[in-house]
Write an enzyme that holds these catalytic residues in place. Structure first.
Site, PDB file in Angstrom:
ATOM      1  N   TYR A  81     -11.298 -14.135 -55.817  1.00 17.57           N
ATOM      2  CA  TYR A  81     -10.009 -13.705 -55.279  1.00 17.57           C
ATOM      3  C   TYR A  81      -9.881 -12.191 -55.356  1.00 17.57           C
ATOM      4  O   TYR A  81     -10.399 -11.552 -56.278  1.00 17.57           O
ATOM      5  CB  TYR A  81      -8.867 -14.344 -56.067  1.00 17.57           C
ATOM      6  CG  TYR A  81      -8.327 -15.616 -55.452  1.00 17.57           C
ATOM      7  CD1 TYR A  81      -7.122 -15.625 -54.773  1.00 17.57           C
ATOM      8  CD2 TYR A  81      -9.024 -16.815 -55.564  1.00 17.57           C
ATOM      9  CE1 TYR A  81      -6.622 -16.796 -54.206  1.00 17.57           C
ATOM     10  CE2 TYR A  81      -8.537 -17.995 -55.011  1.00 17.57           C
ATOM     11  CZ  TYR A  81      -7.329 -17.966 -54.329  1.00 17.57           C
ATOM     12  OH  TYR A  81      -6.842 -19.119 -53.769  1.00 17.57           O
ATOM     13  N   ASP A 137     -14.524 -17.397 -34.972  1.00 20.46           N
ATOM     14  CA  ASP A 137     -13.152 -17.668 -35.420  1.00 20.46           C
ATOM     15  C   ASP A 137     -12.512 -16.453 -36.102  1.00 20.46           C
ATOM     16  O   ASP A 137     -11.822 -16.597 -37.102  1.00 20.46           O
ATOM     17  CB  ASP A 137     -13.166 -18.856 -36.381  1.00 20.46           C
ATOM     18  CG  ASP A 137     -11.773 -19.373 -36.677  1.00 20.46           C
ATOM     19  OD1 ASP A 137     -10.926 -19.357 -35.781  1.00 20.46           O
ATOM     20  OD2 ASP A 137     -11.531 -19.787 -37.828  1.00 20.46           O
TER      21      ASP A 137
END
Length: 519
Positions: free
Chosen positions: A327, A394
């Site tokens: 993260y 994407d």
């Protein structure tokens, strides 16, 4: 007659001796590994402005079967190359994302809050006859994830010689998991599903936020597709599977390209019972676990219109392979903004965007803020090259840290839809490069270097990925596709140079290297 015979004999003996000396002896030395004279070739690393890598051809050969005669690690030689040792300006405090005191105070508050909430969860679970494993938090100011966060600066997520990145990879592979929960975007999706839009059902790309014992945090994406399986040709990019191995490979490719814009990712086997079910404080996550007919432990994600066991992921019987992505610092301490990609695709079955029908689309983009100055457009082109190499269609948004403003680098997040089809090269991903005909000089030089047999992209990627616990991460077909696609990129740049001239296409973004190692 005797003199003639003598002359012929002398000639034959001379020829035989020459053949032995120049042909047979060298072969014998090679066969039996006899000592041979060596030449320690060095490349003088002057200013790269003088063309330190211009001998690399614009296009690369399609013959990728040549084996380098050099011994040792190609990856280590690559990282010792002058192009990977370019001196950056000395960082001032404002060019670092976080200051140490600020980050430590933030984390200590988070740990204190976690301890209070954990006590409440355990008491509530006990009242409901549910047992939650209680793992103590061992917060360490020297933890690898904290050092990774402190190393983020205006140029990249980490420096080339940042040892905390390798420590973080090891920690994500082995550290004890103390909590599991849905990610924030998964929670948002469950509360905002709109069936009128083409939205991928949450259960098909389930991901979880796992907290580690040193209070680090990683996003876990489970294996949904085997490595040898290609995306079906009739699948639209927005309904494709998300692949855990694509996340791992994308991190390694980003590092090999020296972009350093993908957070560290490592592979890991997770025990879904002991490391998710028994430690989660989320009752909804607990409710989606079940045992399959094969007696495997499975779970799935809930959305307003998807709550089906056929979308589940299952352990064997409890172990589940997946990727662990580090993260970034929390948004409250390191805010980021998400910006639509100018070359965004139409997320519908019939729509088309302007860039798909207008070959002069880039001229319009160049007039718009923030693409009309600075490096933003060049960074978009870097991202397009990266996505083309992985086959990721994407890329609808990109993120930047607000602290660094318009000159900040783009974060290459969420790469799980890459490496789906090795047999197809989706040239439309390169539209920013083909339409704008611009590329950073450093990017081009590194691409040209990776097209050489001594540093072949597939070879250094294979070596880099071999260090991951889930190796082999990519099949050989996907590795060979990287070389093929790299050739496409270089030929595209070559066409631009032929059309517009090198000064117009290749944009200078560095001057010199910090040292002169062996090349």
């Amino acid at each position: 007659m005797r003199r003639d015979r003598l002359l012929v004999a002398v000639t034959l003996v001379t020829l035989l001796a020459a053949d032995i000396h120049f042909v047979l002896l060298p072969r014998l030395k090679t066969w039996y590994h006899l000592p041979r004279e060596s030449c320690a070739c060095r490349v003088t690393n002057g200013s790269l402005e003088n063309g330190g890598a211009t001998t690399i051809p614009w296009t690369t050969s399609q013959n990728f079967t040549v084996v380098s005669t050099e011994r040792g690690s190609k990856l280590e030689r690559l990282f010792r190359h002058p192009l990977y040792n370019i001196r950056l300006p000395e960082l001032v405090p404002d060019e670092r994302l976080l200051q140490e005191e600020e980050l430590m105070n933030y984390c200590k508050r988070k740990v204190s809050r976690w301890e209070r909430m954990k006590k409440f969860y355990i008491e509530a679970a006990a009242a409901s006859n549910i047992t939650i494993l209680d793992h103590p938090v061992t917060f360490d100011p020297e933890a690898s994830w904290l050092q990774f966060h402190l190393g983020i600066n205006r140029y990249a997520l980490y420096s080339r010689d940042d040892s905390s990145v390798d420590r973080l990879l090891r920690d994500m592979q082995t550290a004890t998991v103390i909590s599991a929960d849905f990610t924030q975007d998964e929670k948002a999706l469950k509360g905002a599903c709109d069936c009128s839009q083409v939205v991928k059902p949450s259960g098909l790309h389930l991901k979880l936020a796992l907290k580690l014992q040193d209070f680090g945090k990683a996003m876990f994406k489970p294996m949904r597709q085997k490595r040898h399986e290609e995306t079906p040709e009739n699948f639209f990019y927005f309904v494709d599977f998300q692949r855990h191995n694509a996340e791992i490979a994308a991190f390694h490719l980003d590092r090999v390209l020296d972009f350093r814009r993908v957070p560290p990712v490592a592979g890991r086997f997770i025990n879904v019972t002991g490391e998710i079910l028994y430690i989660t404080h989320n009752e909804e996550l607990r409710s989606v676990f079940f045992n399959s007919p094969a007696n495997n432990t499975c779970f799935f994600a809930k959305c307003l219109y998807v709550c089906k066991s056929e979308y589940a992921v299952c352990g064997h019987p409890d172990l589940l392979e997946g990727s662990m992505s580090a993260y970034l610092p929390g948004l409250s301490i390191a805010p980021r903004i998400s910006i639509p990609n100018p070359w965004i695709r139409a997320y519908s079955f019939t729509g088309r965007e302007e860039w798909e029908v207008n070959p002069l689309y880039c001229d319009n983009v160049k007039k718009l803020y923030p693409y009309n100055s600075g490096n933003r457009l060049l960074n978009i082109i870097d991202m397009a090259i990266f996505d083309f190499l992985t086959g990721n269609m994407d890329r609808h948004h990109y993120e930047i840290f607000t602290k660094f403003g318009d000159d900040g680098f783009l974060l290459h997040l969420d790469n799980a839809r890459g490496f789906g089809r090795h047999s197809d090269d989706e040239m439309s991903i390169l539209a920013p490069l083909t339409q704008c005909c611009m590329i950073k000089r450093s990017t081009l030089f590194r691409l040209k270097l990776l097209a050489k047999s001594e540093y072949r992209l597939s070879d250094v990627m294979r070596e880099s990925l071999s260090r991951d616990p889930l190796s082999p991460v990519l099949t050989e077909d996907h590795l060979q596709a990287l070389d093929r696609r790299l050739g496409h990129v270089l030929r595209t740049v070559g066409k631009c140079v032929k059309k517009l001239g090198e000064p117009q296409v290749v944009i200078r973004d560095f001057v010199e290297s910090s040292r002169s190692p062996n090349s």
